[in-house]
Design an enzyme around this catalytic site. Structure first.
Site, PDB file in Angstrom:
ATOM      1  N   SER A 186      56.259  90.455  30.687  1.00  0.00           N
ATOM      2  CA  SER A 186      57.287  89.417  30.724  1.00  0.00           C
ATOM      3  C   SER A 186      56.852  88.315  29.776  1.00  0.00           C
ATOM      4  CB  SER A 186      57.455  88.879  32.147  1.00  0.00           C
ATOM      5  OG  SER A 186      56.241  88.348  32.626  1.00  0.00           O
ATOM      6  N   HIS A 241      57.523  93.412  37.166  1.00  0.00           N
ATOM      7  CA  HIS A 241      56.250  94.053  37.509  1.00  0.00           C
ATOM      8  C   HIS A 241      56.409  95.169  38.537  1.00  0.00           C
ATOM      9  CE1 HIS A 241      53.497  90.579  35.961  1.00  0.00           C
ATOM     10  NE2 HIS A 241      54.281  91.083  35.045  1.00  0.00           N
ATOM     11  N   GLU A 281      56.067  87.571  41.313  1.00  0.00           N
ATOM     12  CA  GLU A 281      54.812  87.653  42.072  1.00  0.00           C
ATOM     13  C   GLU A 281      54.823  86.738  43.288  1.00  0.00           C
ATOM     14  OE1 GLU A 281      51.056  87.551  39.709  1.00  0.00           O
ATOM     15  OE2 GLU A 281      52.498  87.301  38.094  1.00  0.00           O
ATOM     16  N   GLU A 326      49.808  94.978  38.606  1.00  0.00           N
ATOM     17  CA  GLU A 326      48.761  93.964  38.793  1.00  0.00           C
ATOM     18  C   GLU A 326      48.082  94.132  40.148  1.00  0.00           C
ATOM     19  OE1 GLU A 326      50.411  90.092  37.976  1.00  0.00           O
ATOM     20  OE2 GLU A 326      50.333  90.457  35.814  1.00  0.00           O
ATOM     21  N   ASP A 348      55.213  83.322  41.372  1.00  0.00           N
ATOM     22  CA  ASP A 348      55.562  83.335  39.948  1.00  0.00           C
ATOM     23  C   ASP A 348      56.965  83.921  39.898  1.00  0.00           C
ATOM     24  OD1 ASP A 348      55.944  83.542  37.266  1.00  0.00           O
ATOM     25  OD2 ASP A 348      54.296  84.932  36.870  1.00  0.00           O
ATOM     26  N   GLU A 402      55.253  79.070  39.660  1.00  0.00           N
ATOM     27  CA  GLU A 402      55.110  79.289  38.222  1.00  0.00           C
ATOM     28  C   GLU A 402      56.446  79.764  37.655  1.00  0.00           C
ATOM     29  OE1 GLU A 402      51.963  82.084  37.413  1.00  0.00           O
ATOM     30  OE2 GLU A 402      52.940  82.716  35.563  1.00  0.00           O
ATOM     31  N   ASP A 407      54.327  79.025  32.380  1.00  0.00           N
ATOM     32  CA  ASP A 407      53.671  80.158  31.707  1.00  0.00           C
ATOM     33  C   ASP A 407      54.515  80.508  30.469  1.00  0.00           C
ATOM     34  OD1 ASP A 407      52.731  82.646  30.919  1.00  0.00           O
ATOM     35  OD2 ASP A 407      53.408  83.709  32.688  1.00  0.00           O
ATOM     36  N   LYS A 421      46.892  81.588  28.638  1.00  0.00           N
ATOM     37  CA  LYS A 421      46.639  82.997  28.338  1.00  0.00           C
ATOM     38  C   LYS A 421      46.174  83.049  26.892  1.00  0.00           C
ATOM     39  CE  LYS A 421      50.140  84.979  31.427  1.00  0.00           C
ATOM     40  NZ  LYS A 421      51.546  85.427  31.531  1.00  0.00           N
ATOM     41  N   HIS A 477      45.203  86.252  33.482  1.00  0.00           N
ATOM     42  CA  HIS A 477      45.210  87.619  32.950  1.00  0.00           C
ATOM     43  C   HIS A 477      46.600  87.956  32.418  1.00  0.00           C
ATOM     44  CE1 HIS A 477      47.029  89.511  36.825  1.00  0.00           C
ATOM     45  NE2 HIS A 477      47.575  88.367  36.532  1.00  0.00           N
ATOM     46  N   LYS A 521      44.231  82.920  37.746  1.00  0.00           N
ATOM     47  CA  LYS A 521      45.209  83.936  38.140  1.00  0.00           C
ATOM     48  C   LYS A 521      44.784  85.275  37.553  1.00  0.00           C
ATOM     49  CE  LYS A 521      50.058  84.933  37.982  1.00  0.00           C
ATOM     50  NZ  LYS A 521      51.225  84.837  37.128  1.00  0.00           N
TER      51      LYS A 521
HETATM   52  P1  PGA Z   1      52.803  89.148  31.998  1.00  0.00           P
HETATM   53  O1  PGA Z   1      52.802  88.674  33.492  1.00  0.00           O
HETATM   54  O2  PGA Z   1      51.417  89.486  31.625  1.00  0.00           O
HETATM   55  O3  PGA Z   1      53.732  90.324  32.048  1.00  0.00           O
HETATM   56  O4  PGA Z   1      53.365  88.024  31.166  1.00  0.00           O
HETATM   57  C1  PGA Z   1      51.900  87.789  34.008  1.00  0.00           C
HETATM   58  C2  PGA Z   1      52.585  86.488  34.354  1.00  0.00           C
HETATM   59  O5  PGA Z   1      53.789  86.350  34.146  1.00  0.00           O
HETATM   60  O6  PGA Z   1      51.927  85.581  34.800  1.00  0.00           O
HETATM   61 ZN    ZN Z   2      53.966  84.237  34.716  1.00  0.00          ZN
END
Ligand code: PGA
Ligand code: ZN
Length: 418
Positions: free
Chosen positions: A40, A153, A162, A203, A240, A284, A311, A336, A364, A387
Site C-alpha cells: 500500500s 494486506h 491493520e 505481516e 492503520d 495511522e 505513513d 520507512k 517495516h 512497527k
Molecule cells: P506497506 O504496509 O508496506 O504495504 O506500505 C505497511 C503500512 O502501511 O504501514
Molecule cells: Zn501504513
C-alpha cells in the site's frame, strides 16, 4: 574505505524479488542489507524500480536495480571513506539526479546506503544502533504489534489494514513481547473457537473472514482479557486504516459489500466513536494522503489523546512533514527508509519530525526480509514506538529478536515506555 560493493536479486517475505547488497571495506570487514518493499505505497514515495518484464517474476524482477548497483554505483563509490555516510548517500543522490530516485531506483540506492552503514559499524566493532545513535542510544521502543490484517494486506472484508496492540504497561521490552505474544495466541484460540480461519496474512496478523472493524476490535479486546491483562491499562490498541486505499471518488468506501461510504467529516466522527468505545491510542493513515482537510480535522478532533500518524501521508519526506507542521496535520510520522531512499534522508526526516514535535516511529514494509536494520535505527534515535508486524513469521520476529538482544546488551541502562 570502501573496497567493493556487490548486489544480487534475492526474495522478500512475499516471494517477490528484492535487492540485497554486500559492502566490503578495506579493513576486510563486510556487511549486507536487504531492501524491503510496500504494497500500500503512497504516491509520494521514492521509486521502487521494477523490471516490468511480464514473463519474469510477473514483472516484479529487480535485475535493473541490481545492475545499477554493480555497474553504476559501485565504481563511483569504491574508494570513498566508509564512515562518510552523508557523503556516500549524497553521491548516490547526485548520480541519480531526481527527487524520487527515479533513475537508479530507491531499492538500489537504499541497499547500498544501509550496507555501508552496517559495514562501517562492523569496522568499529560496534553494533549498528551505537554507531548511528552514539553513546546516548538506549531506549527500546514500544512495539505496535499487528493482530488482525485487513485492507490490502488480506482478502477479507475489513476496510482497515491493520488492527494492532501496544503493550505499554510493562517495564521492559522483553515483557512487552511476552504480553503481545500471549494476546496473539489467545486471539488465535478465540478465532478458532468462533469458527474463523487462523491463517495469517503477509505481516503475520490473523486474517479472519470478518467485515466489521468493530468486530475485529472486540475480538482483540476479548483476547487481551483472556490473557489476563487490562485493556486500556496494560495493553492499548492502534489502527492503520491505510485510508488512501478506500478513498474512492472523493468518498471513503468502508465496505463495498454493504455500500457503506462516508464523507471526511463522517469518517472523523466514526474514529471518534471507535476511540470512545475501545482504548485506541494511535491511528495511522486515518485519512487519504491528499485529504489535508481530513488530516487537520482528525488532528483537532482526537490529536490530544490519540497519536495521529502519517505513513502514506508523510512518506518519510521532510517537505511533506513541513507542510504538516504548517497546517497542524498529524502528531506522528512513520519512517520507512525505502520511502526516503537513503539512510541519511530517513534520519533527516526523523530528525525534522522530532524537532517539529512529532512522534517518530520506524516501520517495516509488507514485503520484508531477515534484515533487522530498523530495529537498530529505532534504538539509535531513542524512539518511543516501532512497527514491525505480528509476533510470527521470521522476517517480523527477526526484528523483535534483534531488539531483545539489544535490550540485553544495554542491560541496566536500557529504557522502555515511560
Ligand atoms: P506497506 O504496509 O508496506 O504495504 O506500505 C505497511 C503500512 O502501511 O504501514
Ligand atoms: Zn501504513
Amino acid at each position: 574505505f570502501i573496497k567493493s560493493i556487490y548486489a544480487r536479486e534475492v526474495l522478500d517475505s512475499r516471494g517477490y524479488p528484492t535487492v540485497a547488497v554486500e559492502v566490503c571495506a578495506q579493513c576486510g570487514m563486510a556487511a549486507g542489507a536487504i531492501v524491503p518493499a510496500g504494497s500500500s505505497t503512497g504516491i509520494y514515495e521514492a521509486l521502487d524500480l521494477r523490471d516490468m518484464e511480464e514473463k519474469r517474476y510477473l514483472g516484479q524482477g529487480v535485475k535493473k536495480a541490481v545492475e545499477h548497483v554493480n555497474q553504476t554505483i559501485a565504481p563511483q563509490l569504491c574508494g570513498m571513506c566508509i564512515f562518510d555516510q552523508v557523503g556516500i548517500d549524497q553521491a548516490m543522490s547526485l548520480l541519480d539526479g531526481t527527487d524520487n530516485k527515479g533513475n537508479l531506483g530507491a531499492n538500489s540506492i537504499l541497499g547500498v546506503s544501509l550496507a555501508c552503514a552496517k559495514t562501517a559499524a562492523a569496522c568499529l566493532s560496534m553494533p549498528l544502533y551505537r554507531y548511528v545513535g552514539g553513546c546516548f542510544a538506549r531506549r527500546l521502543p514500544v512495539p505496535m504489534i499487528t493482530m488482525i490484517s485487513g485492507g490490502k494486506h488480506a482478502n477479507n472484508g475489513l476496510s482497515f489494514q491493520e488492527f494492532m496492540i501496544m503493550p505499554a504497561g510493562t517495564d521492559c521490552f522483553r515483557e512487552g513481547v511476552r504480553v503481545g505474544a500471549e494476546v496473539f495466541h489467545h486471539l488465535g484460540r478465540i478465532l478458532d473457537m468462533e469458527g474463523y480461519s487462523t491463517a495469517v496474512g503477509a505481516e503475520g496478523g490473523y486474517a479472519p473472514d470478518i467485515s466489521s472493524n468493530e468486530k475485529a476490535l472486540a475480538l482483540i479486546i476479548q483476547a487481551i482479557v483472556k490473557a489476563g491483562y487490562q485493556p486500556g491499562k496494560d495493553v492499548v490498541l492502534a489502527l492503520d486504516a491505510a485510508a488512501t486505499e478506500f478513498w474512492i471518488n472523493g468518498k471513503y468506501c468502508l465496505s463495498q459489500k454493504e455500500n457503506m461510504s462516508m464523507t471526511t467529516g463522517e469518517l472523523i466522527q466514526y474514529y471518534h466513536y471507535l476511540c470512545d468505545k475501545f482504548p485506541i491510542r494511535a491511528i495511522e493513515d486515518g485519512m487519504d494522503q491528499d485529504d489535508w482537510e481530513g488530516w487537520c480535522g482528525l488532528t483537532v478532533e482526537l490529536g490530544q489523546k490519540v497519536s495521529i500518524i502519517g505513513d502514506d501521508f508523510f512518506v518519510s519526506s521532510p517537505s511533506r512533514i513541513q507542510m504538516g507542521v504548517q497546517k497542524r496535520a498529524g502528531t506522528g510520522v512513520l519512517i520507512k527508509p525505502n520511502q526516503a531512499g537513503t539512510l541519511t534522508q530517513a534520519m533527516a526526516a526523523a530528525d525534522f519530525a522530532r524537532n517539529a514535535g512529532y512522534e517518530v516511529i520506524f516501520s517495516h514494509r509488507l514485503g520484508d526480509s531477515e534484515d533487522t536494520t530498523i530495529s537498530d535505527l529505532a534504538v539509535a534515535l531513542n524512539t518511543e514506538k516501532i512497527k514491525i508486524g505480528a509476533l510470527c513469521r521470521a522476517e517480523r520476529t527477526a526484528k523483535y529478536n534483534r531488539l531483545l538482544k539489544i535490550e540485553e546488551e544495554l542491560g541496566e541502562t536500557a529504557l522502555y515506555s515511560h
